[in-house]
Design a protein around this motif. Structure first.
Motif, short mmCIF file in Angstrom:
data_model
loop_
_atom_site.label_atom_id
_atom_site.label_comp_id
_atom_site.label_asym_id
_atom_site.label_seq_id
_atom_site.Cartn_x
_atom_site.Cartn_y
_atom_site.Cartn_z
N ASN A 51 11.46 0.21 2.80
CA ASN A 51 10.99 1.32 2.16
C ASN A 51 10.99 1.42 0.52
N PHE A 54 7.46 0.45 -1.28
CA PHE A 54 6.49 1.58 -1.53
C PHE A 54 6.95 2.50 -2.85
N ASN A 55 7.97 1.98 -3.48
CA ASN A 55 8.30 2.59 -4.97
C ASN A 55 8.43 1.65 -6.01
N ILE A 59 4.64 -3.15 -2.17
CA ILE A 59 3.63 -2.97 -1.27
C ILE A 59 2.21 -3.17 -1.84
N ASP A 60 2.08 -3.26 -3.07
CA ASP A 60 0.60 -3.61 -3.44
C ASP A 60 0.23 -4.99 -3.44
N LYS A 103 -3.67 2.29 8.55
CA LYS A 103 -3.13 2.28 7.21
C LYS A 103 -1.46 2.18 7.23
N VAL A 104 -0.84 1.32 6.71
CA VAL A 104 0.39 1.36 6.35
C VAL A 104 0.91 2.50 5.77
N THR A 105 0.37 3.15 4.70
CA THR A 105 0.97 4.18 4.13
C THR A 105 0.83 5.38 5.09
N ASP A 106 0.23 5.36 6.15
CA ASP A 106 0.10 6.48 7.12
C ASP A 106 1.30 6.30 8.09
N PRO A 109 5.67 5.89 6.78
CA PRO A 109 6.61 7.09 6.55
C PRO A 109 7.15 7.81 8.24
N SER A 133 5.54 13.40 8.08
CA SER A 133 4.85 12.28 8.00
C SER A 133 3.26 12.34 7.92
#
Length: 229
Positions: A51, A54-55, A59-60, A103-106, A109, A133
């Motif tokens: 997790n 993503f902060n 993740i980029d 998409k991983v960002t979908d 969460p 989510s």
């Protein structure tokens, strides 16, 4: 405003073609987590180690996959899971989310939320993670409660059983195809070392941290799967 001479324009175009690929064409680091629902150590890894990607910008530079099958097995075409039927159900729900929303960002969460639930009631309360989510409940139910969900999970089962070397426990983490074994909690450091481009600031800090030698815990594989898909 002064116009650029054609020769200078051509030079700048060539320069862009040469320089940009070196910045934009750097391959992301492949991180794969072979996991299972209701394993407290998989939950800990997802919550406390993945997790933060993503902060902190990791993740980029990462292509993240989660394969929710873990130490389950397939016997006579049926799934048998280490933590019982509830785990099988939750594994399939996670698999459906990953396949329905690529998409991983979908999907991340949602899986993150599932792993924060009380393991004793997670199979009953998983729907509480859908709305926060920003996923849709109906497609998840249509997938997980029908043969489609089982089919998708069988595909992850086959992929897990093809691992070389075979996984011994979960969480089983690979970086660019190489298993981290007991060092899986140092995944961020391994990502930073593997990435060939401009690295997020967090990598500078990680360079000065000592790599751990013992993980917090493991859900050990208790048998050799004799799969029949």
């Amino acid at each position: 405003m002064e116009k650029l001479a054609p020769a200078r324009c051509a030079f700048l175009l060539i320069l862009a073609l040469v320089v940009l690929p070196s910045v934009q064409g750097v391959e992301k680091v492949k991180v794969e987590l072979y996991s299972e629902a209701l394993c407290p150590y998989c939950a800990d890894f997802i919550i406390n180690y993945l997790n933060p990607f993503f902060n902190n910008g990791l993740i980029d530079i990462v292509e993240l996959r989660i394969i929710p099958y873990g130490n389950a097995r397939v016997l006579d075409g049926s799934l048998i899971c280490q933590h019982g039927p509830d785990e099988c159900e939750l594994n399939i729900i996670q698999t459906c989310a990953i396949r329905l929303w690529p998409k991983v960002t979908d999907w991340f969460p949602f899986i993150y939320c599932l792993e924060t639930l009380d393991r004793r009631t997670a199979a009953k309360n998983w729907k509480s993670c859908v709305h926060p989510s920003r996923l849709d409940l109906e497609p998840l139910i249509e997938c997980s409660a029908t043969p489609l969900g089982a089919k998708l999970e069988m595909e992850f089962a086959a992929e897990t059983d093809r691992l070389q070397p075979p996984h011994k426990y979960v969480p089983w983490v690979l970086v660019n195809g190489e298993p981290l074994m007991d060092n899986y909690e140092d995944v961020a450091s391994y990502v930073c070392k593997a990435y060939q481009g401009n690295k997020p600031a967090v990598c500078s800090r990680l360079e000065h941290e000592t790599i751990k030698t013992q993980p917090a815990g493991l859900c050990v594989r208790e048998y050799v799967s004799q799969a029949s898909y």
